[in-house]
Enzyme design. Structure first.
Site, PDB file in Angstrom:
ATOM      1  N   ARG A  53       0.040  10.957   8.448  1.00  0.00           N
ATOM      2  CA  ARG A  53       1.320  10.488   7.752  1.00  0.00           C
ATOM      3  C   ARG A  53       2.280  11.104   8.948  1.00  0.00           C
ATOM      4  NH1 ARG A  53       0.624  12.223   2.045  1.00  0.00           N
ATOM      5  NH2 ARG A  53       0.617  14.273   2.955  1.00  0.00           N
ATOM      6  N   LYS A 111     -14.181  14.187  -3.302  1.00  0.00           N
ATOM      7  CA  LYS A 111     -14.863  14.465  -4.575  1.00  0.00           C
ATOM      8  C   LYS A 111     -14.048  13.974  -5.737  1.00  0.00           C
ATOM      9  CE  LYS A 111     -12.627  18.465  -4.555  1.00  0.00           C
ATOM     10  NZ  LYS A 111     -12.295  19.261  -3.329  1.00  0.00           N
ATOM     11  N   GLU A 135     -21.513  14.098   1.796  1.00  0.00           N
ATOM     12  CA  GLU A 135     -22.229  15.483   1.654  1.00  0.00           C
ATOM     13  C   GLU A 135     -21.147  16.700   1.597  1.00  0.00           C
ATOM     14  OE1 GLU A 135     -25.557  16.655   1.969  1.00  0.00           O
ATOM     15  OE2 GLU A 135     -24.456  18.099   0.972  1.00  0.00           O
ATOM     16  N   GLY A 140     -18.997  22.346  -0.089  1.00  0.00           N
ATOM     17  CA  GLY A 140     -18.411  22.417   1.317  1.00  0.00           C
ATOM     18  C   GLY A 140     -19.601  22.423   2.331  1.00  0.00           C
ATOM     19  N   GLY A 193      -4.759  32.963  -0.529  1.00  0.00           N
ATOM     20  CA  GLY A 193      -4.768  31.906  -0.248  1.00  0.00           C
ATOM     21  C   GLY A 193      -6.139  31.044  -0.720  1.00  0.00           C
ATOM     22  N   LYS A 211     -17.512  17.601  -9.079  1.00  0.00           N
ATOM     23  CA  LYS A 211     -18.872  17.737  -8.447  1.00  0.00           C
ATOM     24  C   LYS A 211     -20.122  17.686  -9.131  1.00  0.00           C
ATOM     25  CE  LYS A 211     -15.978  20.635  -5.283  1.00  0.00           C
ATOM     26  NZ  LYS A 211     -15.313  22.155  -5.017  1.00  0.00           N
TER      27      LYS A 211
HETATM   28  N1  HSE Z   1     -10.872  24.039  -4.562  1.00  0.00           N
HETATM   29  C1  HSE Z   1     -12.079  23.897  -4.217  1.00  0.00           C
HETATM   30  C2  HSE Z   1     -12.860  25.486  -4.306  1.00  0.00           C
HETATM   31  C3  HSE Z   1     -12.619  23.867  -2.969  1.00  0.00           C
HETATM   32  O1  HSE Z   1     -12.177  26.329  -4.923  1.00  0.00           O
HETATM   33  O2  HSE Z   1     -13.822  25.465  -4.267  1.00  0.00           O
HETATM   34  C4  HSE Z   1     -12.388  22.282  -2.681  1.00  0.00           C
HETATM   35  O3  HSE Z   1     -13.474  21.684  -3.222  1.00  0.00           O
END
Ligand code: HSE
Length: 457
Positions: A53, A111, A135, A140, A193, A211
């Site tokens: 962007r 996802k 994948e 992750g 974070g 997921k």
């Molecule tokens: N927000 C997700 C988590 C990470 O806390 O696992 C991205 O899928």
């Protein structure tokens, strides 16, 4: 001497959509590991552009400025492989459809989009004969989709249980190790974070449900969408629940569970020896699992997926479920695999949908339950409660009682209450709900403090 690239080496043009945490790490790998990637794929992977962007936004990785563009559609038209890492539903959905229409192989980690509109994307990709790989969308860095679709393709998966959301695992683990309440553990996850400014998708279980739908679709060869997943988040889990679970040898985890089950065709409570329906239940909810279960050892923000298959038995896949570099590793696995196929030729391979199994709701599931309640401490309490379990066909496995005596202004100067914690044998949702309703109606019950499912025993 670099023997990986010769004058005859094919060049595959790669377009990247998005240069956030994951996108910029994917760009880094494509730019710095070019010769290793060429050796592994048999093709030169040329990053032809990155659609963003804002071209001038600060980025963690140094990327030549001329690669950036704001015209994603024009970039897609140049590419053999399109990597979508923008996230969100739009414009990601439209751009993926444009890439499929153009005949490009698509790799995505989106996802949320796959859970909401995966079937449209899979069908368009199948019709166009292009490969759509994702994948990175589940857990992750953990290689889990390819093991399910390839390594276990000759086996029959019966159940998948995953800790697929790192934020909630961090929160539940912090509550377990420090005794903190949910709100304090969430505040800590935000400070460090792990949790987003708006943590709703994580703590309400929506991210894990997305997921779960993907895992179920691949494990059971049927397409499931987000609305097929029964979803409960962790906001109602209290420090008391965690402490009680701990005392009984359990840990509470947010699990996405997909399992193939057979139920009497007339319903779970109609077990009359008649016909059975086999289907798949997909659910996300806080779950008690034994502390010694492999999933019980998954700490902090890590993810893990526990797979049960007929021949393989039990398998566990463990690793980082989020973050720029770990997620980029999963993306690049898809890119290398796509490039190898493009070098060899042949159409994209679609996900198997050979089964078309029905979705079974939470009512079809039989599991064990943990029920915590606060009762008066007086003669006959246990017999009244156990009678209600018996009347509803729910068998008690263990019962623990802790008596709290508090001084008050009553005649004898003290009042006692009993904290009861009951773990049941396997029971249906309906039988359990009827039992809890009946218990709530007893005058000797102050409150039912928690009802949680128990798995992994
Ligand atoms: N927000 C997700 C988590 C990470 O806390 O696992 C991205 O899928």
């Amino acid at each position: 001497m670099d023997t990986s690239v010769s004058a005859n080496t094919k060049t595959l043009k790669v377009a990247l959509l998005g240069a956030g945490n994951v996108g910029s790490q994917v760009a880094r790998i494509l730019l710095t590991d070019a010769s290793a990637l060429a050796a592994r794929t048999g093709a030169r992977l040329e990053l032809v552009g990155i659609a963003v962007r804002n071209v001038d936004a600060p980025r963690e990785v140094e990327i030549p400025r001329e690669l950036f563009t704001t015209d994603a559609s024009a970039l897609i038209r140049k590419a053999d492989i399109v990597i979508e890492l923008m996230g969100g539903l739009e414009p990601a959905r439209t751009l993926i459809l444009e890439a499929i229409e153009h005949g490009a192989t698509v790799v995505t980690g989106n996802k949320a989009l796959l859970a909401v509109d995966g079937p449209t994307l899979y069908e368009k990709a199948d019709a166009a004969g292009v490969q759509l790989s994702y994948e990175a969308a589940v857990a992750g860095a953990i290689p889990i989709l390819r093991p399910i679709t390839d390594s276990l393709a000759g086996d029959k998966i019966t159940r998948v249980m995953g800790i697929v959301n790192g934020t909630t695992n961090f929160i539940l683990d912090a509550m377990d190790s420090t005794g903190a309440e949910f709100a304090d553990a969430l505040a800590e996850a935000t400070r460090l974070g792990y949790a987003e400014a708006d943590p709703t998708a994580d703590v309400e279980g929506h991210d894990a449900a997305a997921k779960g739908a993907i895992l179920a679709s691949l494990a059971f060869h049927t397409r499931f969408a987000l609305e097929d997943v029964h979803c409960e988040g962790i906001t109602g889990v209290s420090a008391g629940d965690i402490a009680a679970a701990k005392e009984a040898g359990y840990v509470i985890k947010l699990l996405a569970i997909a399992e193939k089950i057979s139920v009497p065709t007339g319903g779970q409570n109609n077990d009359d020896g008649g016909t059975f329906t086999t289907g798949v239940s997909v659910r996300v909810h806080p779950t008690l699992i034994p502390r010694e279960h492999p999933l019980g050892a998954v700490r902090g923000a890590y993810n893990a997926v526990f797979v049960e298959a007929e021949s393989a038995g039990e398998l566990m896949f463990y690793g980082r479920g989020a973050g720029g570099s770990p997620t980029a590793s999963a993306v690049m696995g898809d890119v290398v695999s796509a490039a190898r196929r493009l070098v060899l030729g042949g159409p994209g391979r679609s996900d198997s949908t050979i089964e078309v199994l029905p979705v079974l709701g939470i009512d079809a599931v039989k599991t064990r339950y943990y029920i915590g309640m606060d009762a008066a401490d007086q003669p006959g309490v246990l017999s009244k409660i156990s009678a209600l379990f018996a009347e509803n066909g729910v068998s008690i496995e263990t019962m623990r009682q802790t008596v709290h005596r508090e001084r008050d202004a009553s005649e004898n100067g003290s009042a006692a209450s009993a904290e009861l914690r009951i773990v049941t044998h396997r029971a249906s949702e309906a039988a359990l709900a009827a039992t809890v309703e009946a218990i709530n109606g007893l005058d000797i019950i102050n409150s039912v403090t928690s009802v949680l499912r128990v798995e992994g025993v």
